[in-house]
Design a protein around this motif. Structure first.
Motif, PDB file in Angstrom:
ATOM      1  N   MET A   1       0.733  -1.123  -0.005  1.00 20.71           N
ATOM      2  CA  MET A   1      -0.043  -0.134  -0.084  1.00 20.71           C
ATOM      3  C   MET A   1       0.829   1.388  -0.103  1.00 20.71           C
ATOM      4  SD  MET A   1      -1.449  -0.164   4.017  1.00 20.71           S
ATOM      5  CE  MET A   1      -2.717   1.144   3.620  1.00 20.71           C
ATOM      6  N   LEU A   2       0.450   2.566  -0.310  1.00 16.87           N
ATOM      7  CA  LEU A   2       0.933   3.816  -0.380  1.00 16.87           C
ATOM      8  C   LEU A   2       1.337   4.073   1.209  1.00 16.87           C
ATOM      9  CD1 LEU A   2      -1.343   5.545  -2.773  1.00 16.87           C
ATOM     10  CD2 LEU A   2       0.906   4.577  -3.309  1.00 16.87           C
ATOM     11  N   THR A   3       2.399   4.650   1.120  1.00 19.84           N
ATOM     12  CA  THR A   3       2.891   5.284   2.363  1.00 19.84           C
ATOM     13  C   THR A   3       1.759   6.236   3.088  1.00 19.84           C
ATOM     14  OG1 THR A   3       5.413   4.897   1.895  1.00 19.84           O
ATOM     15  CG2 THR A   3       4.819   6.428   3.607  1.00 19.84           C
ATOM     16  N   LEU A   4       1.818   6.021   4.335  1.00 17.33           N
ATOM     17  CA  LEU A   4       0.711   6.901   5.313  1.00 17.33           C
ATOM     18  C   LEU A   4       1.660   7.766   6.214  1.00 17.33           C
ATOM     19  CD1 LEU A   4      -1.750   4.141   5.881  1.00 17.33           C
ATOM     20  CD2 LEU A   4      -2.192   5.915   4.183  1.00 17.33           C
ATOM     21  N   THR A   5       1.049   8.821   6.348  1.00 21.91           N
ATOM     22  CA  THR A   5       1.568   9.774   7.420  1.00 21.91           C
ATOM     23  C   THR A   5       0.436   9.996   8.374  1.00 21.91           C
ATOM     24  OG1 THR A   5       0.650  11.690   6.144  1.00 21.91           O
ATOM     25  CG2 THR A   5       2.952  10.905   5.636  1.00 21.91           C
ATOM     26  N   GLU A   6       0.817  10.516   9.671  1.00 18.71           N
ATOM     27  CA  GLU A   6      -0.250  10.921  10.618  1.00 18.71           C
ATOM     28  C   GLU A   6      -1.436  11.709   9.901  1.00 18.71           C
ATOM     29  OE1 GLU A   6       0.926  13.125  14.163  1.00 18.71           O
ATOM     30  OE2 GLU A   6      -1.268  13.218  14.774  1.00 18.71           O
ATOM     31  N   SER A   7      -1.119  12.645   9.150  1.00 14.93           N
ATOM     32  CA  SER A   7      -2.293  13.389   8.529  1.00 14.93           C
ATOM     33  C   SER A   7      -3.069  12.676   7.600  1.00 14.93           C
ATOM     34  CB  SER A   7      -1.909  14.787   7.922  1.00 14.93           C
ATOM     35  OG  SER A   7      -1.030  14.490   6.650  1.00 14.93           O
ATOM     36  N   THR A   8      -2.329  11.976   6.556  1.00 12.79           N
ATOM     37  CA  THR A   8      -3.309  10.849   5.753  1.00 12.79           C
ATOM     38  C   THR A   8      -4.177   9.992   6.613  1.00 12.79           C
ATOM     39  OG1 THR A   8      -1.180   9.618   5.483  1.00 12.79           O
ATOM     40  CG2 THR A   8      -1.948  11.264   3.560  1.00 12.79           C
ATOM     41  N   ILE A   9      -3.451   9.567   7.699  1.00 12.01           N
ATOM     42  CA  ILE A   9      -4.352   8.523   8.395  1.00 12.01           C
ATOM     43  C   ILE A   9      -5.445   9.311   9.200  1.00 12.01           C
ATOM     44  CG2 ILE A   9      -4.371   7.131  10.497  1.00 12.01           C
ATOM     45  CD1 ILE A   9      -1.387   6.280  10.026  1.00 12.01           C
ATOM     46  N   ARG A  10      -5.257  10.246   9.769  1.00 11.72           N
ATOM     47  CA  ARG A  10      -6.359  11.195  10.341  1.00 11.72           C
ATOM     48  C   ARG A  10      -7.579  11.572   9.369  1.00 11.72           C
ATOM     49  NH1 ARG A  10      -5.403  10.938  15.670  1.00 11.72           N
ATOM     50  NH2 ARG A  10      -3.193  11.342  16.316  1.00 11.72           N
ATOM     51  N   SER A  11      -7.131  11.919   8.220  1.00 10.48           N
ATOM     52  CA  SER A  11      -7.927  12.411   7.241  1.00 10.48           C
ATOM     53  C   SER A  11      -8.821  11.365   6.518  1.00 10.48           C
ATOM     54  CB  SER A  11      -7.455  13.422   6.153  1.00 10.48           C
ATOM     55  OG  SER A  11      -6.457  12.889   5.536  1.00 10.48           O
ATOM     56  N   SER A  12      -8.323   9.936   6.748  1.00 10.46           N
ATOM     57  CA  SER A  12      -8.782   8.885   5.865  1.00 10.46           C
ATOM     58  C   SER A  12     -10.130   8.299   6.519  1.00 10.46           C
ATOM     59  CB  SER A  12      -7.697   7.833   5.564  1.00 10.46           C
ATOM     60  OG  SER A  12      -7.554   7.131   6.959  1.00 10.46           O
ATOM     61  N   PHE A  13     -10.441   8.573   7.881  1.00 10.85           N
ATOM     62  CA  PHE A  13     -11.460   7.895   8.549  1.00 10.85           C
ATOM     63  C   PHE A  13     -12.812   8.349   8.008  1.00 10.85           C
ATOM     64  CE2 PHE A  13      -8.071   7.304  11.591  1.00 10.85           C
ATOM     65  CZ  PHE A  13      -8.405   5.812  12.123  1.00 10.85           C
ATOM     66  N   VAL A  14     -13.569   7.263   7.748  1.00  9.15           N
ATOM     67  CA  VAL A  14     -15.042   7.594   7.114  1.00  9.15           C
ATOM     68  C   VAL A  14     -15.944   7.084   7.892  1.00  9.15           C
ATOM     69  CG1 VAL A  14     -14.195   6.860   4.662  1.00  9.15           C
ATOM     70  CG2 VAL A  14     -14.938   5.025   6.112  1.00  9.15           C
ATOM     71  N   ASN A  15     -16.000   6.517   9.220  1.00 14.63           N
ATOM     72  CA  ASN A  15     -16.956   6.210  10.002  1.00 14.63           C
ATOM     73  C   ASN A  15     -16.655   6.535  11.440  1.00 14.63           C
ATOM     74  OD1 ASN A  15     -15.018   4.198  10.681  1.00 14.63           O
ATOM     75  ND2 ASN A  15     -16.467   2.682  11.155  1.00 14.63           N
ATOM     76  N   ALA A  16     -16.003   7.798  11.776  1.00 18.75           N
ATOM     77  CA  ALA A  16     -15.627   8.133  13.071  1.00 18.75           C
ATOM     78  C   ALA A  16     -15.890   9.630  13.391  1.00 18.75           C
ATOM     79  CB  ALA A  16     -14.182   7.634  13.357  1.00 18.75           C
ATOM     80  N   SER A  17     -16.199   9.728  14.410  1.00 19.10           N
ATOM     81  CA  SER A  17     -16.497  11.483  14.622  1.00 19.10           C
ATOM     82  C   SER A  17     -15.236  12.049  14.618  1.00 19.10           C
ATOM     83  CB  SER A  17     -17.365  11.345  15.973  1.00 19.10           C
ATOM     84  OG  SER A  17     -16.262  11.141  17.130  1.00 19.10           O
ATOM     85  N   ARG A  18     -15.250  13.362  14.701  1.00 20.94           N
ATOM     86  CA  ARG A  18     -14.403  14.435  14.756  1.00 20.94           C
ATOM     87  C   ARG A  18     -13.418  13.844  15.826  1.00 20.94           C
ATOM     88  NH1 ARG A  18     -15.547  19.859  12.141  1.00 20.94           N
ATOM     89  NH2 ARG A  18     -16.642  18.481  10.780  1.00 20.94           N
ATOM     90  N   LYS A  19     -14.358  13.799  17.128  1.00 18.64           N
ATOM     91  CA  LYS A  19     -13.454  13.626  18.351  1.00 18.64           C
ATOM     92  C   LYS A  19     -12.709  12.466  18.272  1.00 18.64           C
ATOM     93  CE  LYS A  19     -14.582  13.392  23.515  1.00 18.64           C
ATOM     94  NZ  LYS A  19     -13.137  12.790  23.630  1.00 18.64           N
ATOM     95  N   GLU A  20     -13.357  11.250  17.847  1.00 17.43           N
ATOM     96  CA  GLU A  20     -12.837   9.909  17.832  1.00 17.43           C
ATOM     97  C   GLU A  20     -11.326  10.134  16.987  1.00 17.43           C
ATOM     98  OE1 GLU A  20     -14.647   5.454  16.732  1.00 17.43           O
ATOM     99  OE2 GLU A  20     -16.075   7.416  16.522  1.00 17.43           O
TER     100      GLU A  20
END
Ligand SMILES: [Zn+2]
Length: 167
Positions: A1-20
């Motif tokens: 898979m493509l290399t992930l960073t903290e920001s790509t990980i945090r912006s990738s979530f589709v089913n979590a609240s902002r707080k989560e």
């Protein structure tokens, strides 16, 4: 898979609240991971460092765009000798547990979830690359490994795309 960073990980979530998303712990070794490490992964999954039953997995979508999924481990222990639905490794190398993911969109807001049995610590990528003994002489071990990797990707991506489809 493509290399992930903290920001790509945090912006990738589709089913979590902002707080989560903000509260989610990151994979413990993320900063040391190289492009080669990611190349050997079909998905990146980890358990939350603080919340006992929370876990996360980032799976490449059909267009390789990362899809982050927030998961909860079910209270109930799975039946013995459970098989992971993604890697389908039958050698029982690791614990398999029942994870559920809140659906995306209106169904998710109503509390609908989808669940599946998965390797507890998301060892799937390593499992499919670990060649079992060849069943007969002349068996194409490399081709079998490529097929297992392809199947794992199809199943994980399918799960992620199904979640997003509810949006
Ligand atoms: Zn697995």
């Amino acid at each position: 898979m493509l290399t992930l960073t903290e920001s790509t990980i945090r912006s990738s979530f589709v089913n979590a609240s902002r707080k989560e998303v903000k509260d989610a712990s990151l994979p413990p070794n993320l900063t040391e991971m190289t492009d080669d490490d990611f190349a050997d992964l079909d998905l990146l999954g980890w358990r939350d460092a603080t919340y006992l039953r929370r876990a996360y997995v980032v799976v490449p979508g059909l267009d390789d765009e990362p899809i982050g999924i927030s998961l909860r481990q079910a209270e109930k222990a799975p039946r013995r000798r459970a098989m992971c639905n993604w890697c389908r490794d039958v050698r029982l190398l690791n614990e398999v547990v029942f994870y559920s993911a809140r659906k995306v969109g209106p169904a998710g807001r109503r509390g609908d979830t989808v669940g599946t049995l998965l390797c507890r610590d998301f060892e799937c990528s390593a499992n499919v690359r670990n060649d079992p003994p060849p069943p007969y002489e002349g068996f194409d071990v490399d081709a079998a490994r490529v097929r297992r990797i392809d199947d794992l990707r199809l199943r994980a991506t399918g799960f992620a795309e199904d979640l997003v489809a509810g949006r």
